[in-house]
Design a protein around this motif. Sequence first.
Motif, PDB file in Angstrom:
ATOM      1  N   ALA A  28       0.800  -1.223   0.000  1.00  0.00           N
ATOM      2  CA  ALA A  28       0.000   0.000   0.000  1.00  0.00           C
ATOM      3  C   ALA A  28       0.836   1.277   0.000  1.00  0.00           C
ATOM      4  CB  ALA A  28      -0.940  -0.003   1.200  1.00  0.00           C
ATOM      5  N   PHE A  29       1.942   1.294   0.752  1.00  0.00           N
ATOM      6  CA  PHE A  29       2.672   2.529   0.980  1.00  0.00           C
ATOM      7  C   PHE A  29       4.105   2.524   0.455  1.00  0.00           C
ATOM      8  CE2 PHE A  29      -0.760   2.401   4.065  1.00  0.00           C
ATOM      9  CZ  PHE A  29      -1.344   3.641   3.852  1.00  0.00           C
ATOM     10  N   GLY A  30       4.517   1.444  -0.196  1.00  0.00           N
ATOM     11  CA  GLY A  30       5.830   1.391  -0.838  1.00  0.00           C
ATOM     12  C   GLY A  30       6.911   0.799   0.036  1.00  0.00           C
ATOM     13  N   PRO A  31       7.939   0.235  -0.606  1.00  0.00           N
ATOM     14  CA  PRO A  31       9.081  -0.270   0.157  1.00  0.00           C
ATOM     15  C   PRO A  31       9.894   0.899   0.701  1.00  0.00           C
ATOM     16  CG  PRO A  31       9.507  -0.459  -2.181  1.00  0.00           C
ATOM     17  CD  PRO A  31       8.101   0.029  -2.039  1.00  0.00           C
ATOM     18  N   GLU A  40       6.534  -1.931  -9.138  1.00  0.00           N
ATOM     19  CA  GLU A  40       5.320  -1.145  -9.320  1.00  0.00           C
ATOM     20  C   GLU A  40       5.258  -0.024  -8.284  1.00  0.00           C
ATOM     21  OE1 GLU A  40       1.778  -3.481  -9.161  1.00  0.00           O
ATOM     22  OE2 GLU A  40       2.434  -4.807 -10.771  1.00  0.00           O
ATOM     23  N   GLN A  41       4.673   1.087  -8.693  1.00  0.00           N
ATOM     24  CA  GLN A  41       4.472   2.185  -7.756  1.00  0.00           C
ATOM     25  C   GLN A  41       3.326   1.834  -6.814  1.00  0.00           C
ATOM     26  OE1 GLN A  41       7.292   3.984  -7.695  1.00  0.00           O
ATOM     27  NE2 GLN A  41       5.983   5.746  -7.364  1.00  0.00           N
ATOM     28  N   PRO A  42       3.489   2.074  -5.518  1.00  0.00           N
ATOM     29  CA  PRO A  42       2.402   1.813  -4.578  1.00  0.00           C
ATOM     30  C   PRO A  42       1.314   2.880  -4.728  1.00  0.00           C
ATOM     31  CG  PRO A  42       4.205   2.893  -3.469  1.00  0.00           C
ATOM     32  CD  PRO A  42       4.668   2.625  -4.864  1.00  0.00           C
ATOM     33  N   PRO A  43       0.115   2.615  -4.236  1.00  0.00           N
ATOM     34  CA  PRO A  43      -0.933   3.638  -4.282  1.00  0.00           C
ATOM     35  C   PRO A  43      -0.513   4.941  -3.594  1.00  0.00           C
ATOM     36  CG  PRO A  43      -1.881   1.519  -3.704  1.00  0.00           C
ATOM     37  CD  PRO A  43      -0.377   1.342  -3.709  1.00  0.00           C
ATOM     38  N   VAL A  44       0.229   4.828  -2.488  1.00  0.00           N
ATOM     39  CA  VAL A  44       0.709   5.998  -1.743  1.00  0.00           C
ATOM     40  C   VAL A  44       2.177   5.759  -1.404  1.00  0.00           C
ATOM     41  CG1 VAL A  44       0.307   7.495   0.241  1.00  0.00           C
ATOM     42  CG2 VAL A  44      -1.583   6.143  -0.668  1.00  0.00           C
TER      43      VAL A  44
END
Length: 143
Positions: A28-31, A40-44
């Motif tokens: 949801a918020f990225g590594p 892939e880019q996270p949603p936020v």
Amino acid sequence: MRWSDMDAYGHINNVQVLRLLEEARIHAFGPPGGTGAEGEQPPVAVFSSVKPGTQALVVEHRVKFVDTLDYRNVPVRIDVWVSAVKPASFTLAYRIHDPATAAICVKAETILAFVDTNGGSLLRLSEEQKQALSPYRGSPLFA
């Protein structure tokens, strides 16, 4: 869920539940910035967009096991939202659902904070971070 997440009783082991929460948080918020390869880019992109020298650290977990989460060879559904934003921390809330019955099996919250890796000091959330989290605000699970 992975086969190896199951314990001797056929349920997802309680320790592996924390790994599922981590996977949901990263999805949801990225590594964390500067880790892993391009994906892939996270949603936020709250975690993946931090300045160099900044780490997002888990401050606290609270987990309530509501029902058993049996192993199934299908993806588990995890709802994730922001349940609190404070000047130097924020809280993510989760509900893990049985993928076949949709029953809630786990309720959890994680408090996170950003830390300067050079000096170890706690960092305040920026206005940009607060704004990025704002659309995902929801109610806390625990009073």
